[in-house]
Design an enzyme around this catalytic site. Structure first.
Site, PDB file in Angstrom:
ATOM      1  N   ASN A  54       0.882  -1.147   0.103  1.00 10.11           N
ATOM      2  CA  ASN A  54      -0.087  -0.006   0.166  1.00 10.11           C
ATOM      3  C   ASN A  54       0.787   1.162  -0.181  1.00 10.11           C
ATOM      4  OD1 ASN A  54       0.525   0.710   2.775  1.00 10.11           O
ATOM      5  ND2 ASN A  54      -0.618  -1.218   3.135  1.00 10.11           N
TER       6      ASN A  54
ATOM      7  N   LYS B 163       9.317 -16.717 -10.701  1.00 11.69           N
ATOM      8  CA  LYS B 163       8.495 -15.648 -11.232  1.00 11.69           C
ATOM      9  C   LYS B 163       7.424 -16.118 -12.148  1.00 11.69           C
ATOM     10  CE  LYS B 163       8.735 -11.689 -14.675  1.00 11.69           C
ATOM     11  NZ  LYS B 163       9.589 -10.907 -15.712  1.00 11.69           N
TER      12      LYS B 163
ATOM     13  N   PHE C 126      -4.900   3.222  14.918  1.00  9.64           N
ATOM     14  CA  PHE C 126      -5.088   3.919  13.865  1.00  9.64           C
ATOM     15  C   PHE C 126      -6.286   3.356  12.972  1.00  9.64           C
ATOM     16  CE2 PHE C 126      -1.460   5.955  15.581  1.00  9.64           C
ATOM     17  CZ  PHE C 126      -1.254   7.203  14.971  1.00  9.64           C
TER      18      PHE C 126
ATOM     19  N   LYS D 137     -11.749  -3.606  18.589  1.00 13.59           N
ATOM     20  CA  LYS D 137     -10.355  -4.168  18.765  1.00 13.59           C
ATOM     21  C   LYS D 137      -9.818  -3.899  20.336  1.00 13.59           C
ATOM     22  CE  LYS D 137      -9.730  -4.077  13.927  1.00 13.59           C
ATOM     23  NZ  LYS D 137      -8.879  -4.283  12.874  1.00 13.59           N
TER      24      LYS D 137
ATOM     25  N   ASP E 285      -4.622  -6.296   4.798  1.00 10.55           N
ATOM     26  CA  ASP E 285      -5.584  -7.462   4.999  1.00 10.55           C
ATOM     27  C   ASP E 285      -5.497  -8.671   4.499  1.00 10.55           C
ATOM     28  OD1 ASP E 285      -6.626  -5.121   6.774  1.00 10.55           O
ATOM     29  OD2 ASP E 285      -7.835  -4.383   4.999  1.00 10.55           O
TER      30      ASP E 285
ATOM     31  N   ILE F 250      -3.875  -8.085  13.807  1.00 13.92           N
ATOM     32  CA  ILE F 250      -2.655  -7.900  14.847  1.00 13.92           C
ATOM     33  C   ILE F 250      -3.183  -7.049  15.828  1.00 13.92           C
ATOM     34  CG2 ILE F 250      -0.319  -7.062  15.321  1.00 13.92           C
ATOM     35  CD1 ILE F 250       0.307  -7.491  12.486  1.00 13.92           C
TER      36      ILE F 250
END
Length: 406
Positions: A213, A292, A326, A344, A282, A310
């Site tokens: 990301n 490859k 976060f 969480k 995720d 986690i």
């Protein structure tokens, strides 16, 4: 008088800009508090405020020209550099910031900056677009990495007519920061163990490709750096980034979400505070190819499996740890952040709308909202990630004290 400032020598560099008038008020405050203030003005600064003003307020000669030696027994810029307990540039122009970053010394102030071993503080003041210019930001990042401390400019109406960030911090604010520095800044996290996760994770498809990301890791690294400054023993678990490890933090480099999970959970019991700022994938490929993957068909279907959560595992396993999560969202920030906090089992959660300008991945700034189980605790407008880190950890430290006193 200020006990903290008595006997301290502050070299005040004044650069050319309309904000130079504020430096006069700052000189007066520091002098009245008992500090010895030695003022160096650039030639441009003289166009805004006369040296006589600073001479009268500081009760010392003002330096402008490198070759105008006022005391034949010393070399002025070396003497000033050696005598300083702190060198403060206020206002600091983009030009002087650039000189300092590049190591240039072509006037009295810049040569003194090169010669000093004292802490250097910079209080920028300039047009909003100049402040946001990538070259200026890069120079500031370079200086910050060398230990130069910045006093962030304020937002508001600028002399040029623009409204935005770039206004010199008020003399009272700068004075208070200097006084705190000499009084010995409190270490609210002294004796605490803090674990911070940062950056994105890398999920391998094959030896040359992966899923990841846009996380740069800047927010997590800023938190780790600030935690060190607050006295904590810091472990930084980081996915791949281009950032240098904060001085004083133990850096644990990881690649995948599974790597990060192992690194975090194996250290969890020893921690007092856990800050999960990493952008963990995720999902991961169900199977990573050992060679490859060759281009064959017009389409390629990837089977992904869910990674462990986690943060949720930490929330389930925690005993005494203060856990901060976060939530990076693009809509319904309040609702999603509160839902994540409760699911969480976090003590605080930091929500930010990454679709907002200045709050997305890779920026040096952020806009956040901090929540606890009762709802919104604090909303922070656009500011540097270092400032966000400071506000967040100060809040966490206060909560830790409250728990300890209970």
């Amino acid at each position: 008088m200020s006990v903290a400032l008595q006997g301290k020598t502050i070299v005040l560099g004044v650069c050319g800009g309309i904000a130079a008038y504020k430096a006069a008020a700052l000189t007066s405050k520091l002098t009245q508090a008992g500090a010895t203030v030695r003022v160096i003005m650039t030639e441009s600064a003289v166009q805004f405020v006369a040296p006589l003003t600073f001479q009268t307020l500081s009760r010392h000669h003002v330096f402008v020209d490198t070759f105008d030696e006022k005391d034949p027994s010393v070399v002025s810029h070396i003497n000033l550099a050696d005598s300083a307990d702190l060198v403060l540039i206020a206002p600091a122009t983009a030009n002087m910031i650039g000189k300092l970053a590049l190591g240039l010394g072509d006037d009295m102030l810049s040569t003194t900056l090169l010669a000093t071993e004292a802490p250097i503080w910079v209080a920028p003041a300039m047009n909003v677009h100049m402040y946001a210019n990538p070259a200026v930001q890069a120079n500031m990042q370079t200086l910050a990495s060398r230990g130069v401390r910045f006093i962030e400019p304020g937002e508001g109406q600028l002399a040029c007519g623009y409204v935005g960030k770039g206004r010199l911090a008020e003399p009272e604010e700068i004075f208070a920061a200097v006084e705190r520095f000499f009084a010995g800044e409190k270490k609210p996290l002294a004796g605490k163990r803090v674990l911070v996760t940062a950056g994105g994770t890398v999920e391998r498809l094959d030896p040359v490709r992966y899923l990841t990301n846009d996380s740069s890791g800047k927010m997590g690294y800023a938190i780790a750096e600030e935690a060190v400054r607050m006295g904590a023993q810091v472990t930084l678990v980081s996915g791949p980034t281009a950032l240098s490890a904060p001085a004083g933090a133990q850096l644990v480099r990881v690649q995948s979400a599974l790597d990060m999970r192992e690194a975090v959970l194996s250290r969890l019991d020893a921690q007092d505070v856990v800050v999960k700022a990493a952008a963990v994938a995720d999902y991961r490929p169900a199977e990573a190819a050992t060679q490859k993957i060759k281009k064959k068909a017009d389409t390629l279907t990837l089977q992904l499996v869910k990674n462990p959560d986690i943060l949720q595992e930490i929330g389930t396993l925690k005993t005494h740890q203060f856990v901060i999560g976060f939530a990076a969202e693009t809509e319904n920030l309040d609702d999603y952040a509160m839902d994540k906090l409760n699911r969480k089992n976090c003590d605080l959660i930091v929500g930010n709308d990454v679709s907002q300008a200045g709050a997305g991945f890779g920026t040096d700034t952020n806009i956040v909202r901090i929540y606890d189980r009762s709802g919104l605790v604090q909303a922070l407008s656009l500011r540097s990630k270092s400032e966000v880190a400071r506000e967040l950890l100060q809040l966490a430290a206060q909560r830790l004290i409250s728990v300890g006193d209970a």
